[in-house]
Enzyme design. Structure first.
Site, mmCIF file in Angstrom:
data_model
loop_
_atom_site.group_PDB
_atom_site.id
_atom_site.type_symbol
_atom_site.label_atom_id
_atom_site.label_comp_id
_atom_site.label_asym_id
_atom_site.label_seq_id
_atom_site.Cartn_x
_atom_site.Cartn_y
_atom_site.Cartn_z
ATOM 1 N N ASN A 12 -8.132 -4.614 2.214
ATOM 2 C CA ASN A 12 -7.891 -5.182 1.422
ATOM 3 C C ASN A 12 -6.993 -7.141 1.906
ATOM 4 O OD1 ASN A 12 -5.684 -5.816 -0.449
ATOM 5 N ND2 ASN A 12 -4.712 -4.178 -0.147
ATOM 6 N N TRP A 13 -8.220 -7.653 1.410
ATOM 7 C CA TRP A 13 -7.640 -8.997 1.883
ATOM 8 C C TRP A 13 -5.863 -10.122 1.245
ATOM 9 C CZ3 TRP A 13 -12.520 -12.611 0.941
ATOM 10 C CH2 TRP A 13 -13.313 -12.132 2.252
ATOM 11 N N LYS A 14 -5.519 -8.812 0.303
ATOM 12 C CA LYS A 14 -4.180 -9.343 -0.253
ATOM 13 C C LYS A 14 -4.493 -11.064 -0.754
ATOM 14 C CE LYS A 14 -1.520 -5.948 2.337
ATOM 15 N NZ LYS A 14 -0.592 -5.757 3.626
ATOM 16 N N HIS A 97 -1.053 -0.117 -4.909
ATOM 17 C CA HIS A 97 -0.842 -0.732 -3.353
ATOM 18 C C HIS A 97 1.122 -1.083 -3.790
ATOM 19 C CE1 HIS A 97 0.350 -2.607 0.019
ATOM 20 N NE2 HIS A 97 -1.265 -2.123 0.675
ATOM 21 N N GLU A 99 2.955 -3.125 -2.966
ATOM 22 C CA GLU A 99 3.159 -4.379 -2.955
ATOM 23 C C GLU A 99 3.669 -4.725 -4.753
ATOM 24 O OE1 GLU A 99 0.448 -6.156 -0.044
ATOM 25 O OE2 GLU A 99 1.897 -5.815 1.664
ATOM 26 N N GLU A 175 -0.326 4.735 2.501
ATOM 27 C CA GLU A 175 -0.081 4.297 3.432
ATOM 28 C C GLU A 175 1.390 3.949 2.996
ATOM 29 O OE1 GLU A 175 -3.068 0.162 3.037
ATOM 30 O OE2 GLU A 175 -1.486 0.322 1.138
ATOM 31 N N GLY A 181 2.400 -4.359 7.364
ATOM 32 C CA GLY A 181 2.477 -5.150 7.923
ATOM 33 C C GLY A 181 3.762 -5.552 8.941
ATOM 34 N N SER A 222 -0.971 -1.126 9.120
ATOM 35 C CA SER A 222 -0.740 -1.708 10.568
ATOM 36 C C SER A 222 -2.615 -1.176 11.722
ATOM 37 C CB SER A 222 0.422 -1.306 11.658
ATOM 38 O OG SER A 222 1.489 -1.991 11.009
ATOM 39 N N GLY A 243 -5.251 -4.095 5.335
ATOM 40 C CA GLY A 243 -3.905 -5.394 5.718
ATOM 41 C C GLY A 243 -4.852 -6.513 6.628
ATOM 42 N N GLY A 244 -3.778 -6.963 7.165
ATOM 43 C CA GLY A 244 -3.778 -7.870 8.186
ATOM 44 C C GLY A 244 -5.147 -8.072 8.861
HETATM 45 P P1 13P Z 1 -1.809 -4.253 6.717
HETATM 46 O O1 13P Z 1 -2.944 -3.610 7.429
HETATM 47 O O2 13P Z 1 -1.660 -5.496 7.266
HETATM 48 O O3 13P Z 1 -0.472 -3.320 7.168
HETATM 49 O O4 13P Z 1 -1.521 -4.086 5.708
HETATM 50 C C1 13P Z 1 -2.138 -2.228 5.420
HETATM 51 C C2 13P Z 1 -1.955 -2.567 3.928
HETATM 52 O O5 13P Z 1 -1.527 -2.559 3.095
HETATM 53 C C3 13P Z 1 -3.638 -2.689 3.491
HETATM 54 O O6 13P Z 1 -3.653 -1.934 1.765
#
Ligand code: 13P
Length: 263
Positions: A12-14, A97, A99, A175, A181, A222, A243-244
């Site tokens: 997930n590149w956000k 998600h 967020e 999640e 994050g 994470s 994510g990251g």
């Molecule tokens: P991180 O891997 O950056 O913690 O993010 C997880 C995430 O929200 C994937 O959708």
């Protein structure tokens, strides 16, 4: 029961990566992922990069996903993207998600409408659920997870034609919000327990046991190359939503490799 679910790892590149940046990253991913078999993989760039990334993924086994959609077919909904617009480009769509729930007021009810709309056009929804730190500490994890699964997936008829791999066209991502994050991943053992004791039993009440044990449930929060195996070695966790670490080619490739090696 033998483990039939094929691992799935999605990035997930956000809100990261312009088209120009995506054009740098994707060829590296393609090179590194092409020999990793036995695991399904996908990347979920921002809407603006989907076309470019789709072209770069042509002829590979890497799937493409969007990070959101709107449930209406078309209309005067400035700024929104319809299910069919996503389905023209993607196989997957991330829905609900944390967020989006936190910053864009999404609820279990809007998640439910989006999941239905995605399934209707043949997209595979990756439905995100997870408790906040406060909910976790207040001992509300079970209540929150059960509610999110029940309400988010209510009144949905899953096509029972479980595909040849024994998987169902619906993916759940557990999640925990406190792990996203933060660098503080859940333990594999904790995440596995949530899936086993809270998520799958709720899926079973909704869809019946065969479907519930065929739905892939990912862990997210994470995940990095250094801790991925801890999750993939759990009996009830079928992959990761990253994510990251999905923004760095080598990290993401190593995570997918860990999933391939867990099979
Ligand atoms: P991180 O891997 O950056 O913690 O993010 C997880 C995430 O929200 C994937 O959708």
């Amino acid at each position: 029961m033998s483990r039939k679910r094929i691992p799935f790892v999605a990035g997930n590149w956000k809100m990261y990566k312009t088209i120009a940046e995506a054009r740098q990253l994707v060829p590296e991913l393609v090179r590194g992922l092409s020999d990793l078999r036995g695991v399904e993989k996908a990347i979920c760039p921002p809407f603006t990069a989907l076309m470019a990334v789709k072209a770069l993924l042509e002829g590979t086994d890497i799937g493409l996903g969007a990070q959101n959609l709107y449930w209406e077919k078309e209309g005067a909904f400035t700024g929104e993207v319809s299910p069919m617009m996503v389905a023209e480009l993607c196989q997957y769509v991330i829905i609900g998600h944390s967020e989006r729930r936190t910053y864009f007021a999404e609820t279990d009810q809007t998640v439910n409408r989006k999941v239905k709309a995605a399934l209707e056009v043949g997209l595979i929804p990756i439905v995100c659920i997870g408790e906040t730190l406060a909910e976790n500490e207040a001992g509300q994890t079970q209540a929150v997870i059960t509610r999110q699964v029940q309400a988010g997936l209510s009144d949905i008829q899953l096509k029972q034609d479980v595909d040849v791999n024994g998987t169902v066209p619906l993916i759940i991502a557990y999640e925990p919000v406190w792990a996203i994050g933060t660098g503080k991943a859940a333990t594999g053992e904790f995440a596995n327990r949530v899936v086993q004791e809270m998520i799958r039993p709720t899926l079973s009440t909704l869809f019946g046991e065969p479907a519930a044990s065929s739905i892939r449930v990912l862990y997210g929060g994470s995940v990095k190359a250094s801790n991925a195996a801890e999750f993939f070695n759990q009996s009830e966790i079928d992959g990761a939503l990253v994510g990251g670490a999905s923004l760095k080619a080598q990290e993401f490739i190593e995570i997918v490799r860990a999933a391939a090696e867990s099979v």
